[in-house]
Design an enzyme around this catalytic site. Structure first.
Site, PDB file in Angstrom:
ATOM      1  CG  HIS A 150      -1.959   1.045   1.221  1.00 44.08           C
ATOM      2  ND1 HIS A 150      -1.739   2.345   1.592  1.00 44.08           N
ATOM      3  CD2 HIS A 150      -3.261   0.986   0.844  1.00 44.08           C
ATOM      4  CE1 HIS A 150      -2.852   3.042   1.451  1.00 44.08           C
ATOM      5  NE2 HIS A 150      -3.803   2.239   1.000  1.00 44.08           N
ATOM      6  CG  HIS A 163      -7.226   0.471  -1.264  1.00 42.20           C
ATOM      7  ND1 HIS A 163      -6.497   0.830  -0.160  1.00 42.20           N
ATOM      8  CD2 HIS A 163      -7.550  -0.832  -1.099  1.00 42.20           C
ATOM      9  CE1 HIS A 163      -6.359  -0.228   0.638  1.00 42.20           C
ATOM     10  NE2 HIS A 163      -6.987  -1.249   0.081  1.00 42.20           N
ATOM     11  CG  ASP A 180      -9.027   3.060   0.687  1.00 48.82           C
ATOM     12  OD1 ASP A 180      -9.296   2.536   1.775  1.00 48.82           O
ATOM     13  OD2 ASP A 180      -7.950   3.644   0.460  1.00 48.82           O
ATOM     14  CG  HIS A 181     -10.948   5.857   3.432  1.00 48.39           C
ATOM     15  ND1 HIS A 181      -9.987   6.779   3.721  1.00 48.39           N
ATOM     16  CD2 HIS A 181     -10.431   4.676   3.823  1.00 48.39           C
ATOM     17  CE1 HIS A 181      -8.934   6.190   4.251  1.00 48.39           C
ATOM     18  NE2 HIS A 181      -9.184   4.901   4.310  1.00 48.39           N
ATOM     19  CE1 TYR A 199     -11.936   0.971   5.119  1.00 52.77           C
ATOM     20  CE2 TYR A 199     -10.920   2.503   6.644  1.00 52.77           C
ATOM     21  CZ  TYR A 199     -10.843   1.689   5.531  1.00 52.77           C
ATOM     22  OH  TYR A 199      -9.670   1.598   4.821  1.00 52.77           O
ATOM     23  CB  CYS A 242      -4.251   3.327  -2.213  1.00 51.68           C
ATOM     24  SG  CYS A 242      -5.435   4.355  -1.302  1.00 51.68           S
TER      25      CYS A 242
HETATM   26  C1  CS2 Z   1      -6.083   1.810   4.381  1.00 51.61           C
HETATM   27  C2  CS2 Z   1      -4.815   1.620   5.145  1.00 51.61           C
HETATM   28  O1  CS2 Z   1      -7.691   2.914   5.572  1.00 51.61           O
HETATM   29  C3  CS2 Z   1      -6.760   3.027   4.804  1.00 51.61           C
HETATM   30  O2  CS2 Z   1      -6.345   4.068   4.342  1.00 51.61           O
HETATM   31  O3  CS2 Z   1      -5.899   1.877   3.035  1.00 51.61           O
HETATM   32  O4  CS2 Z   1      -5.045   1.659   6.498  1.00 51.61           O
HETATM   33  C4  CS2 Z   1      -4.228   0.314   4.757  1.00 51.61           C
HETATM   34  O5  CS2 Z   1      -5.010  -0.704   5.282  1.00 51.61           O
HETATM   35  C5  CS2 Z   1      -2.852   0.042   5.197  1.00 51.61           C
HETATM   36  O6  CS2 Z   1      -2.035   1.133   5.063  1.00 51.61           O
HETATM   37  C6  CS2 Z   1      -2.285  -1.123   4.430  1.00 51.61           C
HETATM   38  O7  CS2 Z   1      -1.417  -1.759   5.236  1.00 51.61           O
HETATM   39 MN    MN Z   2      -5.962   2.835   0.654  1.00 48.02          MN
END
Ligand code: CS2
Ligand code: MN
Length: 387
Positions: free
Chosen positions: A235, A300, A347-348, A364, A273
């Site tokens: 990530h 993501h 993602d979010h 989340y 991401c």
């Molecule tokens: C995730 C990260 O919530 C987020 O932004 O993308 O917490 C992600 O799980 C970690 O960095 C990956 O190890």
């Molecule tokens: Mn992410």
């Protein structure tokens, strides 16, 4: 035409968003981790199977692990690093023996993602995660009290941080500290003292040292990954630039190319991401995607809106600075070359509608991600129809 696998992050049985909610959102894959296992310890087959059973009983499958955390001792290559590497390898082997092959991780020093505010109000009343340089500088200079911190910011930011520090109440400052130090829900936040202690360690390691530790880690796990079909997905740093004087090695295209060419094997891949990468003013997210797409094991999709200083908030998935349809097009095309479809997750998402009145994990909540997932799958289907 092949479609992506639609997935959704689930923090486990304590997550206020249930597996049934996830099914109703239309995802088929679950992204989860054994958050109760302390960092660095082995995930046992029994524990993995137990989580897998719970996921499958609700008609979903456990597609991706996010994350198997890399212990600080590995990142800093401390004296016990070998032991933690052995544990990590054992966890990977155990996951593969249970049929789980895609493993996300990050290599950020000490902190996972960093924001300064979790409830920035949007014009429509929804709330978003937010990163503000003045608040970060305030924390860095006056709360963390890092040596020479003020040299890392513009005069304008230092002045505003000083003013902010003088004006804000004790509670306000404590809340800011909590937000900055916050990590993954259901895992322990790091303490100010831990962070202070790590600053010296990482300043000795530096950028080159951290990259070489990552490549060393990848070299150590290579054999186990290749023998068991495990795909590792790194990530990006979030945000994708150095903060608090800590080195960063997965922030842009050059970084990613160094990592994937440094240990040149298909197991060594990326969690792409778009939100994290998109927060970097110099990052052209589409260009990065084209350069590394062949090694993307997991995606993501998320958007961000930056201002002229580089402060940013998390925007709706199809809004913001990342041209999401064009990005999806790159991955829709890449997906056609795959035997296993690329899993992605929204993602979010914004805290919105009913979720504004609920306790949710920052980023989340259910409804904002439901909106994101629906929009993303709509774009995918539209692209496929036109191809
Ligand atoms: C995730 C990260 O919530 C987020 O932004 O993308 O917490 C992600 O799980 C970690 O960095 C990956 O190890
Ligand atoms: Mn992410």
């Amino acid at each position: 035409m092949k479609k992506f696998e639609q997935t959704w992050r689930w923090y486990g049985p304590d997550d206020p968003v249930s597996l049934q909610d996830i099914r109703q959102a239309g995802a088929t894959g679950v992204v989860t981790a054994l958050h109760h296992v302390p960092h660095g310890e082995v995930w046992t087959v029994a524990d993995i199977l137990d989580r897998k059973r719970i996921v499958e009983e609700s008609g979903l499958s456990w597609s991706v692990v996010e994350s198997v955390p890399v212990h600080e001792v590995i990142k800093t290559r401390g004296s016990e690093a070998k032991r933690y590497i052995e544990n990590y390898k054992q966890t990977l082997e155990n996951l593969a023996s249970c049929g789980i092959y895609i493993v996300t991780y990050n290599f950020m020093p000490v902190l996972d993602w960093t924001r300064t505010m979790l409830d920035k109000e949007m014009e429509n009343g929804a709330k978003a995660l937010y990163f503000d340089w003045v608040d970060l500088a305030l924390f860095d200079i006056y709360i963390l009290k890092r040596k020479g911190a003020d040299k890392d910011y513009s005069e304008e930011i230092v002045t505003a941080a000083k003013k902010g520090f003088e004006q804000r109440s004790e509670e306000d400052l404590a809340a800011l500290t909590h937000v900055i130090l916050m990590g993954i829900p259901s895992e322990k936040d790091i303490s100010l003292a831990d962070l202070q202690n790590s600053l010296d360690v990482y300043s000795n390691i530096g950028l080159d040292g951290l990259l070489s530790n990552l490549l060393w880690f990848l070299g150590e796990i290579q054999e186990v990954c290749e023998a068991n079909g495990v795909q590792m997905a790194l990530h990006p740093d979030d945000p994708p630039y150095p903060i608090l004087g800590l080195p960063r090695i997965a922030s842009n295209k050059e970084d990613y190319l160094k990592v994937i060419n440094g240990v040149d094997s298909p197991f060594n891949g990326i969690c792409f991401c778009s939100g994290s990468l998109g927060a970097g003013a110099a990052n052209d997210v589409l260009d990065i995607a084209r350069a590394v797409k062949h090694r993307v094991h997991f995606a993501h999709f998320r958007n961000v809106k930056k201002d002229h200083i580089g402060n940013f908030y998390e925007a709706d998935h199809l809004d913001g600075d990342v041209d999401m349809p064009s990005l999806l097009r790159i991955f829709v095309e890449e997906n056609q070359n795959r035997t296993r479809p690329i899993p992605f997750r929204p993602d979010h998402g914004h805290q919105m509608l009913d979720d504004l009145h609920k306790v949710t994990n920052p980023g989340y909540s259910a409804i904002g991600r439901l909106r994101g997932l629906a929009e993303l799958r709509g774009v995918e289907q539209g692209l496929i129809a036109l191809m």
